[in-house]
Scaffold this motif. Structure first.
Motif, short mmCIF file in Angstrom:
data_model
loop_
_atom_site.label_atom_id
_atom_site.label_comp_id
_atom_site.label_asym_id
_atom_site.label_seq_id
_atom_site.Cartn_x
_atom_site.Cartn_y
_atom_site.Cartn_z
N PRO A 1 0.81 -1.22 0.00
CA PRO A 1 0.00 0.00 0.00
C PRO A 1 0.84 1.26 0.00
N LEU A 2 0.22 2.34 -0.42
CA LEU A 2 0.86 3.65 -0.51
C LEU A 2 -0.16 4.71 -0.12
N LEU A 3 0.15 5.50 0.91
CA LEU A 3 -0.74 6.57 1.33
C LEU A 3 -0.36 7.86 0.60
N CYS A 4 -1.34 8.48 -0.03
CA CYS A 4 -1.07 9.66 -0.86
C CYS A 4 -1.65 10.91 -0.22
N ALA A 5 -0.79 11.82 0.20
CA ALA A 5 -1.20 13.13 0.68
C ALA A 5 -1.07 14.12 -0.48
N LYS A 6 -1.31 15.40 -0.21
CA LYS A 6 -1.31 16.37 -1.32
C LYS A 6 0.07 16.52 -1.96
N TYR A 7 1.12 16.55 -1.14
CA TYR A 7 2.43 16.87 -1.68
C TYR A 7 3.49 15.80 -1.42
N CYS A 8 3.09 14.64 -0.90
CA CYS A 8 4.03 13.54 -0.72
C CYS A 8 3.24 12.25 -0.53
N SER A 9 3.94 11.13 -0.59
CA SER A 9 3.32 9.83 -0.38
C SER A 9 4.13 9.05 0.66
N TYR A 10 3.44 8.17 1.39
CA TYR A 10 4.05 7.42 2.48
C TYR A 10 4.05 5.93 2.20
N THR A 11 5.15 5.26 2.54
CA THR A 11 5.25 3.82 2.35
C THR A 11 6.09 3.21 3.47
N LYS A 12 5.88 1.92 3.71
CA LYS A 12 6.73 1.17 4.64
C LYS A 12 7.89 0.50 3.90
N SER A 13 7.82 0.50 2.57
CA SER A 13 8.77 -0.26 1.76
C SER A 13 9.91 0.62 1.23
N PRO A 14 11.15 0.38 1.65
CA PRO A 14 12.28 1.12 1.08
C PRO A 14 12.40 0.93 -0.43
N GLU A 15 12.03 -0.29 -0.88
CA GLU A 15 12.13 -0.57 -2.32
C GLU A 15 11.12 0.27 -3.10
N LEU A 16 9.89 0.38 -2.59
CA LEU A 16 8.88 1.19 -3.27
C LEU A 16 9.25 2.66 -3.22
N LEU B 1 9.28 7.58 4.22
CA LEU B 1 9.24 6.24 4.79
C LEU B 1 8.63 6.31 6.19
N THR B 2 7.77 5.36 6.51
CA THR B 2 7.15 5.31 7.83
C THR B 2 7.10 3.87 8.33
N ASP B 3 7.20 3.70 9.63
CA ASP B 3 7.12 2.36 10.22
C ASP B 3 5.69 1.88 10.34
N ASP B 4 4.74 2.83 10.42
CA ASP B 4 3.35 2.48 10.67
C ASP B 4 2.43 3.39 9.85
N LEU B 5 1.86 2.85 8.79
CA LEU B 5 0.98 3.65 7.93
C LEU B 5 -0.26 4.13 8.69
N TYR B 6 -0.68 3.39 9.67
CA TYR B 6 -1.88 3.75 10.44
C TYR B 6 -1.64 5.01 11.29
N GLN B 7 -0.39 5.35 11.53
CA GLN B 7 -0.07 6.49 12.39
C GLN B 7 0.25 7.77 11.62
N VAL B 8 0.13 7.73 10.31
CA VAL B 8 0.36 8.94 9.51
C VAL B 8 -0.76 9.94 9.80
N LYS B 9 -0.41 11.14 10.24
CA LYS B 9 -1.39 12.13 10.67
C LYS B 9 -1.82 13.10 9.57
N GLU B 10 -1.05 13.19 8.51
CA GLU B 10 -1.37 14.11 7.42
C GLU B 10 -2.65 13.67 6.71
N ASP B 11 -3.43 14.63 6.17
CA ASP B 11 -4.64 14.29 5.41
C ASP B 11 -4.27 13.42 4.20
#
Length: 263
Positions: A102-117, A132-142
């Motif tokens: 999975p990939l979380l998409c905010a307005k100006y950046c995207s979040y992933t747990k995968s270094p390869e992605l 890069l984030t350890d926990d996608l569920y904890q991303v606070k950005e819209d």
């Protein structure tokens, strides 16, 4: 008379090597002189699209994240964030599949747990702004879209069939590439974004050209009389378009624009 041209990027204005047709840069000022607006509509993030157009970005209105984020000359016209509950539900369903990232998409950046992605999407092929984030569920950005990339050999069509029954009706699911799918708010599509721009600018569907190659382009096909599926689009996508453009590897979009506008 054509007053609005809307083009998808991957598989459409970009060739298979993810390089833009450079002739579009030459065409943009000529379109402006004729009073024709040019819009790029993509499942990509805004920073990626901005980098593709460089100094020409002021000549382009950007529909990013499948219609959830629309920008005109740095002015945010449309922002459609998901709730934290909706984002968590998308992640829960995506994690039921094997070999899907999975990939979380905010307005100006995207979040992933995968270094390869992260490395893949931030490469010159895509120009993504990544974190890069350890926990996608904890991303606070819209978050305005939750994407997924299949790297386990499953096709996008197979992933769609497995995921769609698990998602709430308030959420949509579209195929955006051979191994990519996007989820977001139901009723937020490239088509709704094009419709909003048409209403804002007083432009009719019969004055609109649209180009695309994937299922996430189908809704915007419905907003234009001059709807073009690319030559290499699947038959399932082509049936929604009135016309066919040439190959994305041979400047099919620019050729069709020149033919229709006389430029």
């Amino acid at each position: 008379m054509i007053k609005l041209i809307v083009s998808d990027m991957d598989g459409t204005l970009l060739n298979d090597e993810k390089k833009i047709d450079l002739e579009i840069y030459e065409l943009l000022p000529k379109l402006q002189e004729k009073g024709i607006r040019f819009v790029v509509a993509s499942g990509r993030q805004y920073p990626s699209l901005k980098k593709h157009f460089h100094e020409h970005i002021k000549d382009v209105v950007v529909i990013a994240e499948n219609g959830a984020f629309v920008v005109d000359n740095e002015k945010e016209l449309v922002v459609e964030p998901m709730s934290q509950k909706e984002v968590a539900h998308c992640l829960d369903t995506i994690f039921t599949l094997k070999g899907v990232e999975p990939l979380l998409c905010a307005k100006y950046c995207s979040y992933t747990k995968s270094p390869e992605l992260l490395e893949f999407l931030s490469s010159p092929l895509f120009h993504y702004e990544m974190r890069l984030t350890d926990d996608l569920y904890q991303v606070k950005e819209d978050i305005i879209k939750v994407s997924m990339v299949s790297h386990g050999g499953e096709s996008a069509e197979t992933c769609y069939k497995n995921l769609r029954p698990l998602l709430d009706d308030e959420l949509n699911l579209v195929i955006s590439g051979d191994t990519c799918l996007d989820t977001g708010l139901n009723g937020v599509t490239k088509g709704t974004a094009v419709s909003a721009l048409q209403e804002m600018w007083g432009i009719k569907p019969e004055e609109t050209m649209v180009f695309g190659d994937q299922y996430n382009d189908v809704e915007m096909f419905k907003q234009a009389y001059y709807s073009y599926a690319m030559k290499d689009a699947s038959d399932g996508v082509k049936k929604f378009a009135r016309f066919q453009a040439g190959s994305n590897n041979k400047g099919g979009v620019v050729k069709a624009i020149r033919e229709m506008t006389g430029l």
